[in-house]
Design an enzyme around this catalytic site. Structure first.
Site, PDB file in Angstrom:
ATOM      1  N   PHE A 124      16.888  47.464 -27.318  1.00  0.00           N
ATOM      2  CA  PHE A 124      16.280  47.665 -26.000  1.00  0.00           C
ATOM      3  C   PHE A 124      17.264  47.189 -24.921  1.00  0.00           C
ATOM      4  O   PHE A 124      17.939  46.175 -25.108  1.00  0.00           O
ATOM      5  CB  PHE A 124      14.987  46.852 -25.961  1.00  0.00           C
ATOM      6  CG  PHE A 124      14.099  47.142 -24.794  1.00  0.00           C
ATOM      7  CD1 PHE A 124      13.218  48.204 -24.823  1.00  0.00           C
ATOM      8  CD2 PHE A 124      14.140  46.332 -23.671  1.00  0.00           C
ATOM      9  CE1 PHE A 124      12.389  48.449 -23.750  1.00  0.00           C
ATOM     10  CE2 PHE A 124      13.308  46.587 -22.591  1.00  0.00           C
ATOM     11  CZ  PHE A 124      12.433  47.653 -22.627  1.00  0.00           C
ATOM     12  N   ASP A 179      13.845  39.825 -31.907  1.00  0.00           N
ATOM     13  CA  ASP A 179      12.910  40.320 -30.899  1.00  0.00           C
ATOM     14  C   ASP A 179      11.788  41.055 -31.621  1.00  0.00           C
ATOM     15  O   ASP A 179      12.034  42.046 -32.309  1.00  0.00           O
ATOM     16  CB  ASP A 179      13.645  41.253 -29.931  1.00  0.00           C
ATOM     17  CG  ASP A 179      12.779  41.635 -28.746  1.00  0.00           C
ATOM     18  OD1 ASP A 179      11.546  41.738 -28.924  1.00  0.00           O
ATOM     19  OD2 ASP A 179      13.325  41.846 -27.647  1.00  0.00           O
ATOM     20  N   TYR A 203       2.186  42.457 -23.957  1.00  0.00           N
ATOM     21  CA  TYR A 203       1.424  43.549 -23.314  1.00  0.00           C
ATOM     22  C   TYR A 203       1.466  44.843 -24.115  1.00  0.00           C
ATOM     23  O   TYR A 203       0.922  45.841 -23.694  1.00  0.00           O
ATOM     24  CB  TYR A 203       1.927  43.795 -21.882  1.00  0.00           C
ATOM     25  CG  TYR A 203       3.431  43.948 -21.751  1.00  0.00           C
ATOM     26  CD1 TYR A 203       4.042  45.141 -22.068  1.00  0.00           C
ATOM     27  CD2 TYR A 203       4.217  42.894 -21.308  1.00  0.00           C
ATOM     28  CE1 TYR A 203       5.416  45.274 -21.953  1.00  0.00           C
ATOM     29  CE2 TYR A 203       5.578  43.012 -21.183  1.00  0.00           C
ATOM     30  CZ  TYR A 203       6.185  44.210 -21.508  1.00  0.00           C
ATOM     31  OH  TYR A 203       7.538  44.334 -21.399  1.00  0.00           O
ATOM     32  N   LYS A 204       2.140  44.821 -25.291  1.00  0.00           N
ATOM     33  CA  LYS A 204       2.186  46.014 -26.141  1.00  0.00           C
ATOM     34  C   LYS A 204       1.029  45.943 -27.137  1.00  0.00           C
ATOM     35  O   LYS A 204      -0.118  46.137 -26.734  1.00  0.00           O
ATOM     36  CB  LYS A 204       3.569  46.110 -26.789  1.00  0.00           C
ATOM     37  CG  LYS A 204       4.639  46.386 -25.721  1.00  0.00           C
ATOM     38  CD  LYS A 204       6.049  46.269 -26.204  1.00  0.00           C
ATOM     39  CE  LYS A 204       7.008  46.619 -25.048  1.00  0.00           C
ATOM     40  NZ  LYS A 204       8.379  46.179 -25.303  1.00  0.00           N
ATOM     41  N   ARG A 214       8.000  59.436 -27.637  1.00  0.00           N
ATOM     42  CA  ARG A 214       7.534  58.393 -28.553  1.00  0.00           C
ATOM     43  C   ARG A 214       6.035  58.500 -28.693  1.00  0.00           C
ATOM     44  O   ARG A 214       5.318  58.579 -27.698  1.00  0.00           O
ATOM     45  CB  ARG A 214       7.861  56.999 -27.991  1.00  0.00           C
ATOM     46  CG  ARG A 214       9.199  56.474 -28.393  1.00  0.00           C
ATOM     47  CD  ARG A 214       9.345  54.989 -28.099  1.00  0.00           C
ATOM     48  NE  ARG A 214       8.663  54.542 -26.896  1.00  0.00           N
ATOM     49  CZ  ARG A 214       8.715  53.294 -26.451  1.00  0.00           C
ATOM     50  NH1 ARG A 214       9.387  52.381 -27.108  1.00  0.00           N
ATOM     51  NH2 ARG A 214       8.084  52.945 -25.363  1.00  0.00           N
TER      52      ARG A 214
HETATM   53  C1  PLP Z   1       9.214  45.863 -24.291  1.00  0.00           C
HETATM   54  C2  PLP Z   1      10.462  45.167 -24.706  1.00  0.00           C
HETATM   55  C3  PLP Z   1      11.094  44.240 -23.851  1.00  0.00           C
HETATM   56  C4  PLP Z   1      10.537  43.996 -22.472  1.00  0.00           C
HETATM   57  O1  PLP Z   1      11.018  42.858 -21.839  1.00  0.00           O
HETATM   58  P1  PLP Z   1      10.311  42.377 -20.481  1.00  0.00           P
HETATM   59  O2  PLP Z   1      11.052  41.185 -20.090  1.00  0.00           O
HETATM   60  O3  PLP Z   1       8.865  42.147 -20.788  1.00  0.00           O
HETATM   61  O4  PLP Z   1      10.428  43.495 -19.484  1.00  0.00           O
HETATM   62  C5  PLP Z   1      12.226  43.600 -24.316  1.00  0.00           C
HETATM   63  N1  PLP Z   1      12.752  43.874 -25.536  1.00  0.00           N
HETATM   64  C6  PLP Z   1      12.165  44.767 -26.380  1.00  0.00           C
HETATM   65  C7  PLP Z   1      12.755  45.025 -27.728  1.00  0.00           C
HETATM   66  C8  PLP Z   1      11.023  45.443 -25.973  1.00  0.00           C
HETATM   67  O5  PLP Z   1      10.445  46.335 -26.799  1.00  0.00           O
END
Ligand code: PLP
Length: 418
Positions: free
Chosen positions: A131, A208, A233-234, A382
């Protein structure tokens, strides 16, 4: 087409699904304008109980207890929810998890703590398909600390393998940062094997779990993970901008050296002391005032996941993605749509990505007709299948809507974008 239609097969699967009744616990699940919500891996739906718990918090806690609330439980809430998260979803014993900040900020704190714990080493290993925030955070740390990034290239339908990591780590590696479930392909990394490879090289690991927590079980303690972080939030349905969580293995807590020294991570914040002394335990990862209202919704979801149990959640998730892959093969592959996720259910998380050059223009049109997946550059849709709030019928609706649009946009095309 032979056999029953996709919609009929989906209806049968919904009837047979022992978790199907949970879907109506989520707000908006009966909203006729949203025919298919396949973005729970980006923003999970709210639980209906969240409406009451937020309202009653504002009324009786904030409105009634006022400043006294901090002494009556609010200050401990990040660790209490952290312990619940550890027990229900992460395989983490108490005292190692905390809710705070955003995933981006926690990744920064933990990656900085990791390189501080390996002062003689100069490299961070990361994969090119991680990400963006994960890649950007370590780019910034490399710049700040004069370190080198060692990049792993991954397959379009896969992710970093133990062999990839074995080839990348060495005596200079301070840290390996990877995702448990890849945000694009959905590939599940072999966390215990990769962690062992990194440890054999003397490096630390930061995992992560944003795209796995709440949908794919984790065993952070048993896997010997050093640090982990993820979103709420996911699949934890914490709501837009809900704070993230972090895990630090107990063995690292006494020496954890994180870079944002705030008063609430200090040993005795209310003495308003002259010099920073880190708190004992996971609280030393905290910097400032915890975002209490933002962490209430995820607690409702953790209660629900705790009742259902992660093994049952995972079983449903595998059935949903398997049905989605079958539907894509049957209805979309003839138009040149390519699966950009692992074909084997046990190798992928709770979403799949499918590629086609026409998808970039198509997603806004799908949203307009109440079919809500998301788009990932350059040509990926997705399909995120949140085990407790997504039905098999929603999968069928989305795949049929995509097929109908591909059919009207010129029939079969050769090859995908992969
Ligand atoms: C959704 C996601 C993020 C989001 O990071 P935020 O700081 O909440 O914006 C980071 N890394 C991964 C792998 C994600 O899927």
């Amino acid at each position: 087409m032979t056999g029953p239609t996709l919609a009929l097969r989906a209806a049968d699967l919904d009837t047979a699904d022992p978790l199907a009744h949970h879907r109506k616990l989520f707000l908006g699940s009966d909203d006729g304008a949203v025919r298919s919500y396949l973005d729970g891996n980006s923003l999970g739906r709210p639980l209906a109980t969240t409406l009451d718990s937020l309202g009653s918090f504002v009324e009786t806690q904030w409105g009634g207890r006022l400043i006294r609330g901090w002494d009556e439980g609010w200050l401990e809430l990040p660790q209490r929810i952290g312990d619940q998260l550890g027990r229900v979803t992460l395989g983490a014993a108490p005292g190692q998890c905390v809710v705070a900040d955003s995933t981006s900020v926690l990744l920064y704190k933990l990656a900085r703590a990791a390189v501080a714990a390996r002062p003689d080493r100069t490299e961070i290993v990361v994969d090119r398909d991680n990400f963006p925030t994960d890649r950007f955070i370590v780019e910034g740390i490399a710049r700040e600390r004069g370190l080198t990034l060692r990049w792993i290239d991954v397959a379009y339908d896969g992710g970093a393998t133990p062999a990839d990591v074995a080839a990348a780590v060495g005596p200079r590696t301070a840290l390996v940062l990877l995702s448990h479930v890849a945000y694009r392909s959905g590939y599940i990394a072999d966390v215990p094997a990769i962690t062992a490879i990194a440890h054999d090289a003397g490096a630390l690991v930061l995992w992560d779990l944003s795209h796995s927590v709440g949908s794919v079980p984790a065993e952070l303690d048993a896997w010997d993970v050093d640090y982990a972080a993820g979103c709420s939030y996911k699949y934890l349905n914490g709501g837009p901008g809900a704070p993230a969580w972090a895990y630090v293995a107990e063995r690292h807590l006494p020496t954890l050296d994180q870079p944002i020294l705030g008063w609430l991570g200090s040993a005795d914040p209310f003495t308003m002391g002259a010099a920073y002394q880190p708190a004992e335990g996971i609280r030393r990862l905290v910097s400032g005032t915890p975002p209490i209202i933002g962490m209430l919704a995820m607690r409702e979801m953790l209660d629900l996941i705790g009742d259902v149990g992660m093994p049952a959640v995972r079983r449903k998730s595998e059935l949903l993605t398997a049905f989605a892959v079958d539907a894509v093969d049957e209805m979309l592959a003839p138009f040149g749509v390519v699966l950009a996720s692992p074909r084997t259910a046990s190798e992928r998380g709770s979403h799949i990505t499918i590629d086609h050059p026409a998808f970039a223009g198509m997603v806004p049109e799908l949203w307009q007709e109440g079919v809500i997946p998301d788009f990932r550059n350059p040509g990926g849709i997705r399909l995120g299948l949140s085990p407790l709030s997504t039905s098999f019928s929603e999968v069928a609706v989305a795949v049929e809507a995509i097929a109908a649009r591909l059919a009207t946009s010129g029939g079969p095309v050769a090859g995908g974008s992969a």
